[in-house]
Design a protein around this motif. Structure first.
Motif, PDB file in Angstrom:
ATOM      1  N   PHE A  32       0.861  -1.184   0.000  1.00 57.90           N
ATOM      2  CA  PHE A  32       0.000   0.000   0.000  1.00 57.90           C
ATOM      3  C   PHE A  32       0.898   1.235   0.000  1.00 57.90           C
ATOM      4  O   PHE A  32       1.908   1.272   0.700  1.00 57.90           O
ATOM      5  N   GLY A  33       0.531   2.238  -0.800  1.00 58.58           N
ATOM      6  CA  GLY A  33       1.323   3.474  -0.833  1.00 58.58           C
ATOM      7  C   GLY A  33       0.425   4.686  -0.989  1.00 58.58           C
ATOM      8  O   GLY A  33      -0.646   4.597  -1.597  1.00 58.58           O
ATOM      9  N   VAL A  34       0.845   5.791  -0.413  1.00 55.01           N
ATOM     10  CA  VAL A  34       0.076   7.040  -0.507  1.00 55.01           C
ATOM     11  C   VAL A  34       1.029   8.174  -0.853  1.00 55.01           C
ATOM     12  O   VAL A  34       2.145   8.254  -0.320  1.00 55.01           O
ATOM     13  N   CYS A  35       0.605   9.069  -1.750  1.00 51.65           N
ATOM     14  CA  CYS A  35       1.344  10.298  -2.029  1.00 51.65           C
ATOM     15  C   CYS A  35       0.340  11.458  -1.956  1.00 51.65           C
ATOM     16  O   CYS A  35      -0.582  11.535  -2.775  1.00 51.65           O
ATOM     17  N   LEU A  36       0.488  12.308  -0.947  1.00 51.09           N
ATOM     18  CA  LEU A  36      -0.456  13.419  -0.748  1.00 51.09           C
ATOM     19  C   LEU A  36       0.013  14.650  -1.514  1.00 51.09           C
ATOM     20  O   LEU A  36       1.223  14.911  -1.624  1.00 51.09           O
ATOM     21  N   ASN A  37      -0.962  15.415  -2.009  1.00 54.26           N
ATOM     22  CA  ASN A  37      -0.607  16.636  -2.751  1.00 54.26           C
ATOM     23  C   ASN A  37      -0.135  17.750  -1.818  1.00 54.26           C
ATOM     24  O   ASN A  37       0.669  18.585  -2.204  1.00 54.26           O
ATOM     25  N   ASP A  38      -0.647  17.745  -0.582  1.00 56.46           N
ATOM     26  CA  ASP A  38      -0.263  18.768   0.387  1.00 56.46           C
ATOM     27  C   ASP A  38       0.999  18.306   1.116  1.00 56.46           C
ATOM     28  O   ASP A  38       0.950  17.404   1.965  1.00 56.46           O
ATOM     29  N   GLY A  39       2.130  18.908   0.780  1.00 53.45           N
ATOM     30  CA  GLY A  39       3.425  18.493   1.323  1.00 53.45           C
ATOM     31  C   GLY A  39       3.549  18.680   2.824  1.00 53.45           C
ATOM     32  O   GLY A  39       4.472  18.149   3.451  1.00 53.45           O
ATOM     33  N   GLY A  40       2.615  19.401   3.427  1.00 49.85           N
ATOM     34  CA  GLY A  40       2.689  19.635   4.870  1.00 49.85           C
ATOM     35  C   GLY A  40       1.993  18.558   5.692  1.00 49.85           C
ATOM     36  O   GLY A  40       2.011  18.594   6.922  1.00 49.85           O
ATOM     37  N   ARG A  41       1.375  17.583   5.015  1.00 50.35           N
ATOM     38  CA  ARG A  41       0.631  16.562   5.760  1.00 50.35           C
ATOM     39  C   ARG A  41       1.388  15.232   5.763  1.00 50.35           C
ATOM     40  O   ARG A  41       2.321  15.035   4.988  1.00 50.35           O
ATOM     41  N   ASP A  42       0.967  14.326   6.639  1.00 47.46           N
ATOM     42  CA  ASP A  42       1.652  13.029   6.767  1.00 47.46           C
ATOM     43  C   ASP A  42       0.809  11.906   6.160  1.00 47.46           C
ATOM     44  O   ASP A  42      -0.389  11.795   6.428  1.00 47.46           O
ATOM     45  N   ALA A  43       1.474  11.056   5.399  1.00 45.29           N
ATOM     46  CA  ALA A  43       0.768   9.953   4.720  1.00 45.29           C
ATOM     47  C   ALA A  43       0.709   8.682   5.567  1.00 45.29           C
ATOM     48  O   ALA A  43      -0.140   7.817   5.325  1.00 45.29           O
ATOM     49  N   ALA A  44       1.580   8.552   6.568  1.00 46.28           N
ATOM     50  CA  ALA A  44       1.687   7.277   7.306  1.00 46.28           C
ATOM     51  C   ALA A  44       0.364   6.832   7.953  1.00 46.28           C
ATOM     52  O   ALA A  44       0.042   5.634   7.909  1.00 46.28           O
TER      53      ALA A  44
END
Ligand code: SF4
Length: 499
Positions: A32-44
């Motif tokens: 499973f992988g996540v890449c968020l557009n908002d660089g200030g948030r955490d994907a974990a």
């Protein structure tokens, strides 16, 4: 672990004996992988929820790697995702992109060294790799890398992927990926993290599943335009072994990653390319029979629907005169519904499965396995008493569960028990990431159907035909499946122990 009652010796309970694996083939892993557009948030935190949804694909170890400011941090441990990750541990994994992995070992031992994601930090950057599948040329690649002075810390075949990419990285990410992936053979669905991107890749035959999802900035798959409670303000992208995990994080399924496709996600952009010639699609048919969750859709085929159809076809191919059809929980139930529909037999709940028998202890011992099935399943006696019962199971591997279920159904008063199986007999090993017992332990290997029926104590036994299974999966010339463990014919050349 021994638990003493404090009475005589015979009252000592060996808890380990009550906790071996069930009588099924086992999936190797989920990624499973996540890449968020908002660089200030955490994907974990989202990756953690994704791993919970994929937990059925592996229960031995879990891990998450996250990237922030070009630095990859990883946490992993033995056990279920909920056991490995406390809220504090997840909060330490910072950054807008992350990958995670749940593992059941097939290549390499069950140990923390082999837990994934594997991370490599090198002069030009760093990379984390989560792999579902098995490489058929891992030994050759490992030897080559060792000759080049590259050291290994684990025995898992997945570590060769991370080391090979690291070795090729000076050529740039895209070229390093292409060169690596062209070199490795076998089955792989990969979710990878570099300093700047989330990367997915699927082997040229698409044996193991991988799909792409989107995290919409506002409304996300929820009715009346309402936002998912998990919706990310800036939106983002998801890679997952199964679509049920995209649902779990409030995402929307976009599409399957094509066999032989690499997908690179970074800076809000998605870029994809094909690294192989057009090859024959050969998705693992066992994903639909047993491994995948029924609420998943894999390669445009919904898993629940395929199981109901398999039951219908089984009813058409080999109906038994009976009063009741029941399914072995969980994956036998949709097929029992289909069988009931096709034959006009009443469908009921005859067997209850305890969901709380832990699956983390691995024991190869047959006696312990038999003890485990008695802890796991029980009969609703009032439902089966005096009836001719059709018992539908998704597959028969060692036969331990089927034999036990026939025994307890008859002890509960069932007049006859007719076993119907929604997959053809499992006669051959899997080389593509599924843990298969030795041939000698596969009950269908070398035995005729009447012999099998007798050894299971059933009144009759029938398996769906290979053609019937393919029909349930909507197979066409373009949409073909791997049937290796049923037929011994594999989509790519294999070598290895066939005992
Ligand atoms: S051999 Fe069987 S379990 Fe392995 S990939 Fe093929 S169908 Fe799936």
């Amino acid at each position: 672990m021994k638990f003493s009652t404090g009475l005589e010796k015979s009252n000592t309970v060996d808890l380990d004996e009550m906790n071996p694996p069930d009588d099924k083939l086992h999936e190797a892993c989920g990624v499973f992988g996540v890449c968020l557009n908002d660089g200030g948030r955490d994907a974990a935190p989202l990756v953690y929820y994704g791993l919970l949804a994929l937990q059925h694909r592996g229960q031995e170890s879990a891990g998450i790697a996250a990237v922030k400011d070009r630095n990859i941090e990883v946490r992993k441990g033995m056990g279920l995702a909920a056991e490995v990750f406390s809220p504090e541990a997840i909060a330490q994994l910072k950054g807008p992109a992350a990958v995670g992995h749940v593992r059941y070992s097939t290549a390499g031992s069950s140990s923390i060294e082999n837990a994934q994601p594997f991370v490599s930090r090198f002069k030009l950057g760093s990379i984390a790799v989560a792999h579902n599948g098995t490489l058929t040329n891992a030994d050759v690649v490992r030897e080559l890398l060792e000759d080049a002075g590259i050291g290994f810390t684990a025995s898992s075949d997945s570590e060769v992927i991370v080391n090979l990419i690291a070795k090729n990285y000076r050529k740039g990410l895209e070229k390093a990926l292409t060169d690596t992936i062209k070199f490795i053979k076998g089955s792989y669905a990969l979710a990878m993290l570099t300093d700047e991107a989330l990367v997915g890749a699927r082997d040229p035959n698409g044996i193991r599943p991988l799909c792409l999802g989107k995290l919409p900035p506002k409304a996300g798959g929820f009715p009346q335009g309402k936002s998912s409670p998990l919706a990310e303000p800036g939106g983002g992208w998801v890679l997952a072994s199964e679509s049920c995990a995209i649902d779990a994080v409030g995402g929307e399924f976009v599409r399957d990653i094509e066999p032989g496709e690499v997908i690179i996600i970074g800076g809000g952009e998605v870029f994809s390319f094909s690294f192989s010639e057009k090859t024959r699609r050969a998705v693992c048919s066992f994903e639909y029979v047993y491994f995948a969750r029924p609420d998943s859709v894999i390669d445009s085929m919904d898993v629940y629907g395929s199981r109901v159809r398999a039951g219908e076809i089984l009813g058409r191919e080999s109906a038994a005169a009976a009063d009741l059809v029941i399914g072995v929980p969980d994956s036998g139930i949709p097929a029992a519904i289909g069988y009931g529909k096709a034959t006009g037999t009443a469908f009921g709940m005859g067997i209850v499965k305890s969901k709380y028998v832990a699956r983390t202890f691995i024991s190869p011992d047959q006696i312990k396995r038999e003890r485990a099935v008695s802890v796991k399943h029980n009969v609703i006696k009032s439902e089966v008493r005096g009836k001719r019962v059709v018992l539908i199971d998704d597959s028969i591997v060692r036969g331990t569960t089927s034999k036990w279920l026939v025994t307890i159904l008859k002890a509960a008063g069932a007049r006859e028990v007719h076993i119907r199986v929604c997959s053809p007999p499992v006669r051959c090993p899997c080389y593509f990431g599924i843990d298969t017992p030795h041939r000698k332990d596969l009950i269908s290997n070398g035995a005729s159907i009447p012999e099998l029926c007798k050894s299971l104590g059933a009144d009759s036994l029938a398996f769906i035909s290979v053609e019937g299974l393919l029909e349930s999966l909507g197979a066409t010339a373009e949409k073909s499946y791997c049937l290796g463990c049923f037929t011994g014919e594999y989509p790519i050349p294999v070598s290895g122990p066939a005992e």
